[in-house]
Structure formats: C-alpha cells, structure tokens
Design an enzyme around this catalytic site. Structure first.
Site, PDB file in Angstrom:
ATOM      1  CG  ASN A   9     -18.004 -83.701  68.828  1.00  0.00           C
ATOM      2  OD1 ASN A   9     -18.498 -82.759  68.678  1.00  0.00           O
ATOM      3  ND2 ASN A   9     -17.907 -84.214  70.165  1.00  0.00           N
ATOM      4  CD  GLU A 166     -17.360 -90.035  72.595  1.00  0.00           C
ATOM      5  OE1 GLU A 166     -17.228 -89.850  71.330  1.00  0.00           O
ATOM      6  OE2 GLU A 166     -17.398 -88.894  73.109  1.00  0.00           O
ATOM      7  CB  SER A 212      -8.099 -92.610  69.445  1.00  0.00           C
ATOM      8  OG  SER A 212      -7.760 -91.597  70.415  1.00  0.00           O
ATOM      9  N   GLY A 233     -14.200 -87.634  66.663  1.00  0.00           N
ATOM     10  CA  GLY A 233     -13.712 -86.405  66.954  1.00  0.00           C
ATOM     11  C   GLY A 233     -12.494 -85.874  65.887  1.00  0.00           C
TER      12      GLY A 233
HETATM   13  P1  13P Z   1     -11.281 -88.163  69.090  1.00  0.00           P
HETATM   14  O1  13P Z   1     -11.953 -89.098  68.212  1.00  0.00           O
HETATM   15  O2  13P Z   1     -10.595 -87.063  68.516  1.00  0.00           O
HETATM   16  O3  13P Z   1     -10.710 -89.116  70.271  1.00  0.00           O
HETATM   17  O4  13P Z   1     -12.838 -87.871  70.099  1.00  0.00           O
HETATM   18  C1  13P Z   1     -13.745 -88.446  70.345  1.00  0.00           C
HETATM   19  C2  13P Z   1     -14.756 -87.681  70.848  1.00  0.00           C
HETATM   20  O5  13P Z   1     -14.850 -87.025  71.775  1.00  0.00           O
HETATM   21  C3  13P Z   1     -15.936 -87.603  69.793  1.00  0.00           C
HETATM   22  O6  13P Z   1     -17.114 -87.135  70.704  1.00  0.00           O
END
Ligand code: 13P
Length: 250
Positions: A9, A166, A212, A233
């Site tokens: 994402n 998440e 993360s 993310g």
């Molecule tokens: P991060 O991997 O930056 O923590 O974000 C996760 C996320 O929201 C994916 O949709």
C-alpha cells in the site's frame, strides 16, 4: 513452501514518474516469485502503473473507492473508473480512512458491497487502536468491524474477500505486533468467520497482517499458521525492502 499474499500500500507517496519507474523494477525483480502480489499506487498513478504491470504477476490495487457508481461526489472515484483502468483489487476500511477521514463500518460496508458487485477483490482492513486493546475491547472491535463490514456479503462472495488485520498502534510506528499476538487475533478472526459463514469459509479466507512489516520481521510473522500474507506500507516503497518481503520463503 507456504503460499502468501503480499500487498504493498503506497499510501500518499510517489508521483506518476516515481511510481512508473518503481513498478518497472518490481515487475522485473518479482517475476519469478510464486506468491500472490499486489501494489496499490495513489489514484493519479494508477493508469500509468497499469500499463507497466499489464501481463505481469503483480495485481493492481486502489487504496480506496467511492460509495456510488456516479453522481455528485466531489473528490471521489467510482468503481467504474477503477475498472476502466484495470484495477483488480480495492483496499477498503483502512485505519487511516476510518480514523482520519471518519469512515464508519456502515459506509465501508456499502463500499464492500459495491466493489463486489463490480467483481473487485476486496481487502477489508480491520484493527484496534491501542486504547481499545488496553481497555480489553480488542475482540469486541474486531467482531464489530467484521460483522458490520461484511453485512450482506454471501458465502460465495467471501471468495473475493481478503481480510487485513492491521492493529492501528502498529501502523507506521516501527512497532509490529509480535507473531504470537498477531496469530492470536487471526485465530479470533477465523472463529468469527466460522460463526458468520462456515468452517470452510473461515479456513479458506486469506488473512493478511499489516503494521510495521519489514524484511527483518516478515519471516517470523509469515511462519504463523493463521497468517496468510502481509499488507505492507512504508516498506513497500523501497526496492531493497519490498523485494525481500515479497520473495520471503517460509
Ligand atoms: P506500515 O507498514 O508503514 O506500518 O503501514 C501498514 C499499513 O497501513 C498498510 O496498509
């Protein structure tokens, strides 16, 4: 080897030019992986990235979708517009949509049903805040997000639904859920799906973990029996991080 569904994402990152050049790199470097793969660029880059990924093993996703097919909805993007571009997957109910843009379970459900009507694969994101977890409301929140988010979704249509767990406190914080904590919630999600649908639906639904995810923790997280993939993310924006994540062998 365990088959995974790894999705990136990109959130509000990358200009069209940056997105195209990164998609070209991913197409080349991930061509041999057997995992299911998806990237979700920002709306402005979707059409250009679609050209790059055409015929590749990487699905194209949108990060959100409007709740109607057309009409007076300033700033929104219709499922028909996404279809036309070649988008196959829509991420709905992301915690940033829920918390920053105040999307309710009811609105998310409306989008889920509309996306299914247009034959998209839906990644439905759910997850608790730290306050909810600390006050013992984790299961209640997850249960409600599933029940309301999937209201009216048939057993058959569940084949097009992916759940992404998440935990809000793990997103963009560098603090991932431990594999055991994530696994426990994934088991709970399957139990809810079993009650809502059947043991078969519960068993067959792909449940991704997000929050993360990094090259350093992907292996341990994906080794858990009820984790079927990752929604990534920050680490999905860089070649040296997303390539090892997307090619992890478990
Ligand atoms: P991060 O991997 O930056 O923590 O974000 C996760 C996320 O929201 C994916 O949709």
């Amino acid at each position: 080897m365990k088959h995974l569904y790894i999705a990136g994402n990109w959130k509000m990152h990358k200009t069209i030019e940056e997105a195209v050049s990164f998609a070209k790199i991913l197409r080349e470097r991930l061509s041999a992986t057997s995992h299911t793969l998806m990237v979700a660029p920002p709306f402005t880059a979707l059409a250009s990235v679609a050209q790059v990924l055409k015929g590749s093993n990487i699905r194209l996703g949108a990060q959100n979708m409007g709740q109607e097919e057309s009409g007076a909805h300033t700033g929104e993007i219709s499922p028909l517009m996404l279809k036309e571009i070649g988008v196959s997957t829509v991420i709905l109910g992301h915690s940033e949509r829920r918390h920053t843009y105040l999307e309710s379970n009811e609105l998310i459900n409306k989008k889920v049903l509309l996306a299914l009507k247009h034959n998209f694969e839906v990644i439905l994101c759910i997850g608790e805040t730290l306050a909810e977890r600390e006050s013992g409301k984790l299961e209640q929140v997850i249960h409600e997000q599933l029940e309301k988010g999937l209201a009216g979704v048939s057993k058959e249509a569940m084949r097009s639904i992916v759940i992404a767990y998440e935990p809000v406190w793990a997103i963009g914080t560098g603090k991932n859920a431990t594999p055991d904590d994530a696994e426990a919630v994934h088991v709970f999600i399957r139990n809810v799906l079993a009650k809502m649908y059947s043991d078969e639906v519960a068993k067959n639904t792909i449940i991704q973990y997000g929050g993360s995810v990094k090259p350093e923790n992907i292996q341990a997280l994906m080794s858990m029996p009820n984790i079927n993939g990752a929604l990534v993310g920050g680490a999905s924006l860089k070649e040296d991080q997303f390539v090892p994540i997307a090619t992890v062998v478990v």
